[in-house]
Design an enzyme around this catalytic site. Structure first.
Site, PDB file in Angstrom:
ATOM      1  N   ASP A 467      -4.124   6.570   6.731  1.00 28.41           N
ATOM      2  CA  ASP A 467      -5.227   7.343   7.301  1.00 28.41           C
ATOM      3  C   ASP A 467      -5.331   8.731   6.666  1.00 28.41           C
ATOM      4  OD1 ASP A 467      -4.936   5.133   8.925  1.00 28.41           O
ATOM      5  OD2 ASP A 467      -5.444   6.195  10.760  1.00 28.41           O
ATOM      6  N   GLU A 540      -9.866  -1.070   6.074  1.00 26.21           N
ATOM      7  CA  GLU A 540      -9.528  -1.779   7.303  1.00 26.21           C
ATOM      8  C   GLU A 540     -10.712  -1.697   8.244  1.00 26.21           C
ATOM      9  OE1 GLU A 540      -5.887   0.623   8.137  1.00 26.21           O
ATOM     10  OE2 GLU A 540      -6.946   1.185   9.978  1.00 26.21           O
TER      11      GLU A 540
END
Length: 900
Positions: A467, A540
């Site tokens: 992230d 994702e």
């Protein structure tokens, strides 16, 4: 009786049957895993490792573990203390007492060696979560400060500590996902009570002579263009050699390259050099392979695998040797004008199509399951699997090498790995600042993983961030560690566009959701690129689906749990995500199901509607990215969230924990076909997709037909078109008044792709793809302005309630075995209306699912009068005893046909 040694460099990790009278290792270059463990808590045995690591300690009251690696709970399952089936049922996992794992535990083993003049011994760790103290024969080998980090494999020289009989004691300390470099679960599932503490990868003993080798790096160089791939290739074998003696030693380095399947004689060569006393020297041996066999991902070609070997001899005696599998392939990447990443494989642009993997919640070692899972990946038409912080074991990469599947390893998000001052998404805020020792652990971790992964042709890339990107101290540490091991594939700074280090540049990947349900038209909203729709590289993203079938649900849900599943959408469900996350409820999904299909009348009604929703969601996502591969702003890659589950779960999977494919699987499979024809929900257009790289155009035809719910033809057309290799193109528009422009009710749309291939068979036309959609007169309306990090809300739903009124279809079923591992099921719809969403389940004599298996197709919709034959195939080497096939559908009564 002494075991026969394996080939040079091979591992004996799987062998658990050493006779105690024999030494664990007895040849130079031999590496053997500690085969089993005695295990006990410090609450009962104390923490005096100096005493516990002496021979003769009575361990009769300890747990006895017959495996070389397991986390604490995994070990206790192996020892019979816990039962996984029981732990996974309902909320039983909650009942495991976490306090027992709040203290250190000790793994212990005794083994024989044959120490002697000129022999050297090493202890090699590969994964202990997250810290450990190591003692051998009463002496400390390493402290928890040295053996720290779940991926920080270390090599310790134990020559001065070994004896004929040896006792090894490893004390593992409790793991904290927020404070240690661990293998965390974020919000994927509940956390195990032991937080994954324990020896989860092998601990090995190695014997060498006076010179020891580190891991083997294999550097390959192919021709500079696609047309020149078969030019002579360069192979360089590299390994650092350590002179363990206080004198200079003259050695001979022997290199070997073995061709696939022994088709050609090995290439062998050598050179002599002198190593200074107590020195480390990089051995470099280079050769040329004149006609290299090229390794391709399965969708594009074959997977020839070579072996490289490097051995060191001193006075004509082997001192150490190492071997490694490799393949000739090239992987690079580039950023387009939008700063989106595209991977390039063997000089060909490569659209990544895959999903995110998870291991078992207890990190259990299961190569047979990995083999079956990667066979599923191929059956789905995927080419890549992402391993976020779950880099697994070398054997997984070996399976992927052989099958032709790319893997994307990397570090995980949301815990200590990304504890940066600029990460405001962590549970602990402000995040704990990395200490100098933490950067050392990060370096050791990256060095180990780079060494383990470097030669495997299945490794596509490495993501040093997920992230968030690593800070300006960690980034060069990671990059230098990868360079140290001659890393050859792209290194990506993170899986998102939140920021980047100047050392890596932009990642080219987006991570903007969704993670919860969105309608199929979501993926086609690309004229103005938004959130997760089909553009750029989605690292994702998915519609949050993956509802197991009833036979799986009954294995892990109680009667009250099953009631909650379809009656209590606002109630947190334990088998969703970790408690406290945004994903513990199925409320968004449930609201869409009710609004679009009507309130469920029963659990069975809920499940058939759920499977329709799941199929539709995954198909649209994969088709959207496939159709937009060659768009103005291309969709360069897709990692679906997720591939599988760590334990029995109610969402985020393509197949369930028990390996049973259902709606999400077959929707994804339909959407990922190599040659395919696709419907764009937004523009009402038909597209052809060709994911091959054949260097010729092929004549194709697309038959388009729309049927009303009464079975009458509303529209039909045939379009002739040429397919473009590794591309997609528009075929037809269906927005006119005579087609789908002004729908007044729901319809079925069938698209059939046919074609001839002059290089295959006799050139007869055959069906390449068959695709059936159910369409409402209105699309779901998205509120893009209300998009969050995990979902885009829907303010108006498509209406499929008329499909509930379909007349019952009469489907006949016949099933017969074909060979040892196949069953053929013949279907015929004798009704005048479509047989909607017909599912097939293969059962054994007791009525249990026959798994793992693949179906040629499933959840199919048959036109009136249509016949169809579908083949089920066994996956893996397990028992294959099909007795019957259960067939049902939205408007098809369930029936059971005996397999003849």
């Amino acid at each position: 009786m002494r075991l026969q040694p394996l080939a040079v460099g091979a591992s004996l990790a799987a062998n658990l049957h050493w006779v105690t009278a024999d030494p664990l290792v007895f040849l130079n270059g031999q590496v053997v895993a500690i085969p089993s463990w005695d295990l006990a808590s410090s609450a009962s045995i104390g923490t005096n490792l100096a005493a516990l690591s002496k021979t003769g300690v009575d361990t009769s009251s300890w747990h006895h573990v017959k495996t070389s690696k397991c986390t604490l709970i995994g070990c206790l399952i192996n020892a019979g203390v816990y039962n996984e089936t029981h732990l996974f049922y309902s909320e039983n996992l909650k009942k495991v007492d976490e306090r027992q794992f709040a203290v250190p535990w000790t793994y212990r083993n005794e083994y024989r060696l044959e120490p002697g003049a000129g022999k050297h011994f090493f202890l090699k760790t590969h994964g202990i979560s997250s810290r450990a103290d190591i003692f051998l024969n009463g002496k400390q080998v390493a402290s928890k400060a040295e053996q720290a980090g779940s991926f920080a494999g270390r090599t310790y020289d134990i020559t001065k500590l070994v004896d004929k009989q040896n006792a090894l004691a490893i004390q593992v300390h409790p793991t904290s996902y927020y404070h240690d470099f661990a293998l965390g679960w974020v919000d994927w599932n509940p956390w195990p009570a032991d937080n994954g503490s324990g020896i989860w990868r092998d601990v090995e003993v190695k014997q060498t002579g006076p010179v020891a080798l580190e891991t083997l790096r294999i550097v390959t160089k192919l021709g500079p263009t696609f047309e020149r791939l078969k030019d002579p290739a360069t192979v360089t074998l590299k390994a650092r050699a350590e002179n363990l003696e206080n004198r200079a030693i003259t050695v001979t380095a022997h290199g070997s390259v073995f061709a696939p399947f022994g088709r050609k004689a090995p290439i062998t060569w050598s050179k002599q050099l002198t190593l200074p006393p107590r020195s480390v020297t990089d051995i470099v041996l280079e050769t040329t392979v004149p006609d290299p066999a090229i390794w391709w991902p399965k969708q594009w070609g074959e997977q020839p695998l070579y072996s490289g070997a490097l051995a060191i001899t001193v006075n004509h005696t082997v001192s150490d040797s190492i071997t490694q599998q490799f393949g000739f392939r090239s992987v690079t990447s580039k950023l387009n004008s939008y700063e989106d990443i595209t991977y390039i494989v063997n000089h060909v642009p490569f659209q990544v199509i895959g999903a995110g993997y998870t291991p078992n919640i207890f990190l259990q070692f299961d190569p047979k399951k990995w083999e079956a899972e990667l066979q599923y990946v191929l059956d789905l038409g995927f080419n890549t699997v992402r391993l976020e912080g779950k880099n697994e074991h070398p054997i997984l990469y070996e399976i992927a090498n052989r099958l032709g599947i790319f893997l994307m390893p990397g570090w995980e998000c949301c815990d200590k790995w990304e504890s940066w001052s600029y990460n405001h998404d962590l549970f602990l805020n402000p995040p704990p600042v990395w200490s100098p020792a933490d950067y050392t652990i990060a370096n050791n971790s990256m060095l180990h993983e780079a060494a383990m992964l470097q030669p495997h042709p299945s490794v596509l890339t490495y993501l040093i961030g997920s992230d968030y990107w690593p800070d300006e101290r960690a980034t060069p540490i990671y990059l230098n560690a990868l360079k140290h091991h001659d890393w050859q594939t792209p290194v990506v700074g993170s899986a998102s566009k939140r920021g980047y280090s100047p050392l890596t540049g932009p990642s080219g990947m987006k991570m903007e959701g969704p993670y919860d349900w969105v309608p199929p038209n979501y993926w086609y909203e690309t004229d103005t690129p938004r959130a997760g729709s089909a553009f750029s590289f989605g690292s994702e993203l998915g519609a949050g689906v993956g509802t197991p079938t009833l036979s799986s649900l009954q294995k892990f849900l109680s009667a009250s749990d099953l009631q909650d599943l379809w009656k209590s959408p606002t109630k947190p469900l334990y088998h969703m995500s970790r408690e406290g996350s945004e994903f513990t409820k199925r409320e968004i999904y449930h609201n869409a199901l009710v609004a679009r299909w009507g309130a469920p009348a029963s659990l069975d009604d809920y499940l058939i509607k759920a499977q329709i929703m799941d199929y539709e969601a995954t198909r649209a996502q994969f088709e959207g990215f496939a159709a937009k591969w060659t768009a103005k702003r291309p969709a360069t890659g897709l990692i679906y969230w997720m591939l599988n589950n760590a334990w029995p779960s109610l969402h985020w999977n393509v197949w369930d924990y028990y390996m049973k494919p259902a709606g999400s699987y077959y929707g994804a499979k339909t959407g990922s076909r190599k040659e395919h024809v696709v419907y764009d929900y937004v523009k009402k257009e038909v597209w052809i997709v060709d994911r091959t790289i054949d260097n010729f155009y092929r004549e194709r035809s697309v038959d388009i037909q729309a049927l009303g719910l009464d079975g009458k033809v509303k529209f039909e057309s045939r379009v002739n078109v040429e397919s473009l290799p590794n591309a997609s193109r528009r075929v037809a528009g269906l927005y006119g008044s005579g087609a789908l422009g002004n729908l007044t009710e729901g319809v079925f749309l069938r698209l059939v792709l046919r074609g001839r291939n002059p290089t295959v068979g006799n050139g007869e036309e055959r069906v390449l793809s068959r695709n059936v959609y159910w369409l409402s007169k209105d699309l779901d309306r998205l509120r893009w302005d209300k998009t969050t990090w995990f979902v885009t809300p829907v303010e108006g739903y498509a209406n499929y309630k008329d499909f509930n009124k379909l007349a019952t279809a009469d489907v006949t079923v016949g099933a017969e075995r074909r060979g040892e591992k196949e069953v053929v099921v013949n279907l015929e719809n004798r009704a005048t209306v479509p047989a909607f969403f017909v599912s097939l389940e293969l059962l054994d004599q007791a009525g249990n699912d026959v798994l793992p298996l693949t179906w040629e197709d499933n959840y199919v919709t048959l036109w009136p009068g249509e016949k169809m034959s579908l083949v089920a195939k066994s996956v893996g080497s397990g028992a294959w005893q099909p007795a019957s096939v259960r067939v049902g559908g939205k408007n098809v009564k369930q029936t059971l046909a005996v397999v003849s």
